[in-house]
Write a protein that holds these residues in place. Structure first.
Motif, mmCIF file in Angstrom:
data_model
loop_
_atom_site.group_PDB
_atom_site.id
_atom_site.type_symbol
_atom_site.label_atom_id
_atom_site.label_comp_id
_atom_site.label_asym_id
_atom_site.label_seq_id
_atom_site.Cartn_x
_atom_site.Cartn_y
_atom_site.Cartn_z
ATOM 1 N N GLU A 140 -7.755 7.377 32.377
ATOM 2 C CA GLU A 140 -7.189 8.721 32.517
ATOM 3 C C GLU A 140 -6.801 9.295 31.158
ATOM 4 O OE1 GLU A 140 -3.585 11.010 34.947
ATOM 5 O OE2 GLU A 140 -4.074 8.914 35.396
ATOM 6 N N ALA A 141 -6.338 8.412 30.255
ATOM 7 C CA ALA A 141 -5.977 8.867 28.918
ATOM 8 C C ALA A 141 -7.212 9.377 28.166
ATOM 9 C CB ALA A 141 -5.314 7.730 28.146
ATOM 10 N N ARG A 142 -8.319 8.661 28.263
ATOM 11 C CA ARG A 142 -9.548 9.113 27.598
ATOM 12 C C ARG A 142 -10.034 10.436 28.183
ATOM 13 N NH1 ARG A 142 -10.863 3.547 27.696
ATOM 14 N NH2 ARG A 142 -10.960 2.633 25.603
ATOM 15 N N GLU A 143 -9.946 10.534 29.482
ATOM 16 C CA GLU A 143 -10.361 11.789 30.127
ATOM 17 C C GLU A 143 -9.504 12.951 29.651
ATOM 18 O OE1 GLU A 143 -10.778 13.705 34.626
ATOM 19 O OE2 GLU A 143 -10.239 11.601 34.355
ATOM 20 N N LEU A 144 -8.209 12.688 29.467
ATOM 21 C CA LEU A 144 -7.317 13.730 28.967
ATOM 22 C C LEU A 144 -7.705 14.145 27.552
ATOM 23 C CD1 LEU A 144 -4.582 15.374 29.129
ATOM 24 C CD2 LEU A 144 -3.516 13.371 28.100
ATOM 25 N N ILE A 145 -8.048 13.171 26.714
ATOM 26 C CA ILE A 145 -8.327 13.447 25.298
ATOM 27 C C ILE A 145 -9.634 14.200 25.113
ATOM 28 C CG2 ILE A 145 -8.755 12.385 23.050
ATOM 29 C CD1 ILE A 145 -6.942 10.048 24.049
ATOM 30 N N VAL A 146 -10.694 13.717 25.758
ATOM 31 C CA VAL A 146 -12.032 14.283 25.519
ATOM 32 C C VAL A 146 -12.364 15.407 26.489
ATOM 33 C CG1 VAL A 146 -12.824 12.063 24.642
ATOM 34 C CG2 VAL A 146 -13.206 12.617 27.041
ATOM 35 N N GLY A 147 -11.544 15.603 27.498
ATOM 36 C CA GLY A 147 -11.827 16.627 28.500
ATOM 37 C C GLY A 147 -11.352 18.002 28.081
ATOM 38 N N GLU A 148 -11.286 18.868 29.064
ATOM 39 C CA GLU A 148 -10.911 20.254 28.808
ATOM 40 C C GLU A 148 -9.493 20.377 28.282
ATOM 41 O OE1 GLU A 148 -10.837 24.550 31.216
ATOM 42 O OE2 GLU A 148 -11.497 22.704 32.216
ATOM 43 N N VAL A 149 -8.595 19.550 28.815
ATOM 44 C CA VAL A 149 -7.203 19.599 28.362
ATOM 45 C C VAL A 149 -7.106 19.196 26.898
ATOM 46 C CG1 VAL A 149 -4.914 18.581 28.637
ATOM 47 C CG2 VAL A 149 -6.241 19.216 30.651
ATOM 48 N N GLY A 150 -7.756 18.111 26.525
ATOM 49 C CA GLY A 150 -7.732 17.669 25.140
ATOM 50 C C GLY A 150 -8.351 18.665 24.192
ATOM 51 N N GLY A 151 -9.391 19.364 24.648
ATOM 52 C CA GLY A 151 -10.022 20.368 23.807
ATOM 53 C C GLY A 151 -9.090 21.512 23.473
ATOM 54 N N ARG A 152 -8.170 21.829 24.387
ATOM 55 C CA ARG A 152 -7.210 22.909 24.130
ATOM 56 C C ARG A 152 -5.960 22.422 23.410
ATOM 57 N NH1 ARG A 152 -8.420 24.311 29.729
ATOM 58 N NH2 ARG A 152 -6.432 23.351 30.310
ATOM 59 N N ALA A 153 -5.616 21.138 23.598
ATOM 60 C CA ALA A 153 -4.338 20.631 23.087
ATOM 61 C C ALA A 153 -4.446 19.984 21.711
ATOM 62 C CB ALA A 153 -3.748 19.621 24.070
ATOM 63 N N PHE A 154 -5.609 19.378 21.385
ATOM 64 C CA PHE A 154 -5.724 18.583 20.171
ATOM 65 C C PHE A 154 -6.820 19.110 19.261
ATOM 66 C CE2 PHE A 154 -4.663 15.241 23.502
ATOM 67 C CZ PHE A 154 -3.304 15.315 23.279
ATOM 68 N N THR A 155 -6.638 18.857 17.962
ATOM 69 C CA THR A 155 -7.709 19.086 17.011
ATOM 70 C C THR A 155 -8.661 17.892 17.038
ATOM 71 O OG1 THR A 155 -6.537 18.024 15.178
ATOM 72 C CG2 THR A 155 -6.099 20.371 15.557
ATOM 73 N N GLU A 156 -9.750 17.995 16.304
ATOM 74 C CA GLU A 156 -10.723 16.901 16.289
ATOM 75 C C GLU A 156 -10.101 15.632 15.708
ATOM 76 O OE1 GLU A 156 -14.095 14.954 17.174
ATOM 77 O OE2 GLU A 156 -13.620 17.041 17.706
ATOM 78 N N ASP A 157 -9.347 15.771 14.626
ATOM 79 C CA ASP A 157 -8.689 14.606 14.034
ATOM 80 C C ASP A 157 -7.669 13.994 14.990
ATOM 81 O OD1 ASP A 157 -10.122 14.842 11.710
ATOM 82 O OD2 ASP A 157 -8.577 15.992 10.652
ATOM 83 N N GLN A 158 -6.947 14.836 15.692
ATOM 84 C CA GLN A 158 -5.960 14.333 16.648
ATOM 85 C C GLN A 158 -6.621 13.608 17.803
ATOM 86 O OE1 GLN A 158 -3.910 17.960 17.561
ATOM 87 N NE2 GLN A 158 -2.602 17.868 15.741
ATOM 88 N N ARG A 159 -7.773 14.094 18.242
ATOM 89 C CA ARG A 159 -8.485 13.408 19.328
ATOM 90 C C ARG A 159 -8.951 12.024 18.885
ATOM 91 N NH1 ARG A 159 -10.521 18.631 20.644
ATOM 92 N NH2 ARG A 159 -12.437 18.292 19.453
ATOM 93 N N ARG A 160 -9.470 11.933 17.639
ATOM 94 C CA ARG A 160 -9.909 10.620 17.158
ATOM 95 C C ARG A 160 -8.732 9.656 17.055
ATOM 96 N NH1 ARG A 160 -13.446 13.680 13.662
ATOM 97 N NH2 ARG A 160 -11.860 13.605 12.012
ATOM 98 N N THR A 161 -7.607 10.142 16.555
ATOM 99 C CA THR A 161 -6.422 9.293 16.449
ATOM 100 C C THR A 161 -5.932 8.868 17.820
ATOM 101 O OG1 THR A 161 -5.777 10.478 14.436
ATOM 102 C CG2 THR A 161 -4.088 9.150 15.513
ATOM 103 N N ALA A 162 -5.923 9.791 18.766
ATOM 104 C CA ALA A 162 -5.476 9.461 20.126
ATOM 105 C C ALA A 162 -6.395 8.435 20.773
ATOM 106 C CB ALA A 162 -5.417 10.731 20.966
ATOM 107 N N LEU A 163 -7.698 8.561 20.548
ATOM 108 C CA LEU A 163 -8.633 7.573 21.094
ATOM 109 C C LEU A 163 -8.393 6.193 20.487
ATOM 110 C CD1 LEU A 163 -11.945 9.648 21.269
ATOM 111 C CD2 LEU A 163 -10.614 8.781 23.197
ATOM 112 N N ASP A 164 -8.022 6.149 19.198
ATOM 113 C CA ASP A 164 -7.691 4.863 18.576
ATOM 114 C C ASP A 164 -6.478 4.231 19.252
ATOM 115 O OD1 ASP A 164 -9.760 5.154 16.802
ATOM 116 O OD2 ASP A 164 -8.510 5.964 15.177
#
Length: 285
Positions: A140-164
């Motif tokens: 669910e965390a990955r879906e949040l990060i790479v999905g529509e919500v993550g696209g609006r909430a995070f920058t690209e760098d933030q998404r990579r860090t969150a996935l780590d």
């Protein structure tokens, strides 16, 4: 309403009469019900009374009733203001019940109208760090990060860090338990300490990259508030006399050293070189 709000704040902060503060907020919120409560001014008062009321319930150790009480005021989860949602996530995470906020935060984040709220990104961050990751909800965390919500909430760098962060948590879940020959209680204690330290490292890394490596060059009040809340939870609510606190403090010192290297050390090194060159020229002259 302004006088009532000031009275509730005084009861809360000055007199520390938490029950009286909550009662004042509850009565005032009842008077705000109706069509006239939809205007922006009334919405601000409503959020203010809810903020003080949540703090009062927490001080009274009546935290299980916080979310039901908030829902009583706003009726639907997706109508809760961003700042109130942030407070609820932090509260239930602090008392060790993050699962209480899992569904409410999920519904709130997937509501299209909330994506324009100023605190949308912060709610997504707190939901990820304080709800999904502690619960081990890696999918669910990955879906949040790479999905529509993550696209609006995070920058690209933030998404990579969150996935780590999520990958590290998943790897931790797959690791065999430490000290298999020991007693169950001992193994459970060691596992819990390792999980806490691992979570702290991930949170510090995420916070460091977000504040100093996003490339934005600006420190918004929202980010400063999030940093202050996280450091408050890590330091002021932790007994430094406990042996388990030493590793927490050492990780914080490591973070501060990284901040020094990024922000101050280059200028200090340049100043030292300039001083040495000036001294050499003076001697040779």
């Amino acid at each position: 309403m302004l006088n009532m709000l000031e009275a509730a704040a005084e009861q809360m902060v000055v007199h520390r009469d938490f029950q009286a503060a909550f009662d004042t907020c509850d009565r005032s919120l009842q008077s705000l019900c109706g069509p006239e409560a939809e205007d922006s001014r009334s919405a601000e008062f409503k959020a203010g009374f809810c903020t003080i009321g949540i703090q009062a319930l927490a001080e009274l150790n009546q935290w299980p009733g916080v979310l039901p009480w908030v829902l009583q005021q706003y009726e639907l989860q997706e109508k809760i203001p961003a700042k109130i949602m942030q407070m609820c996530i932090l509260l239930y995470s602090k008392v060790g019940e993050p699962a209480v906020m899992q569904e409410a935060a999920r519904v709130w984040l997937h509501c299209p109208s909330n994506s324009k709220a100023s605190g949308f990104g912060t709610v997504a961050e707190l939901h990820l760090l304080h709800v999904l990751v502690p619960l081990g909800r890696t999918d669910e965390a990955r879906e949040l990060i790479v999905g529509e919500v993550g696209g609006r909430a995070f920058t690209e760098d933030q998404r990579r860090t969150a996935l780590d962060v999520v990958d590290e948590r998943e790897q931790q879940n797959l690791e065999p338990p430490l000290n298999p020959g020991g007693s169950p209680n001992s193994a459970h204690s060691v596992s819990n300490k390792g999980a806490v330290i691992h979570k702290l490292k991930a949170m510090l890394r995420f916070l460091y990259k977000k504040l100093f490596m996003t490339g934005s060059g600006s420190f918004s009040l929202q980010r400063i508030f999030l940093a202050a809340v996280l450091l408050y939870m890590l330091l002021l609510r932790m007994d430094p006399a406990l042996p388990s606190s030493f590793l927490w403090i050492s990780k914080l010192l490591e973070l501060l050293k990284q901040m020094w290297s990024t922000m101050v050390a280059p200028y200090y090194h340049s100043l030292t070189q300039s001083k040495a060159l000036f001294t050499q020229n003076l001697v040779e002259g």
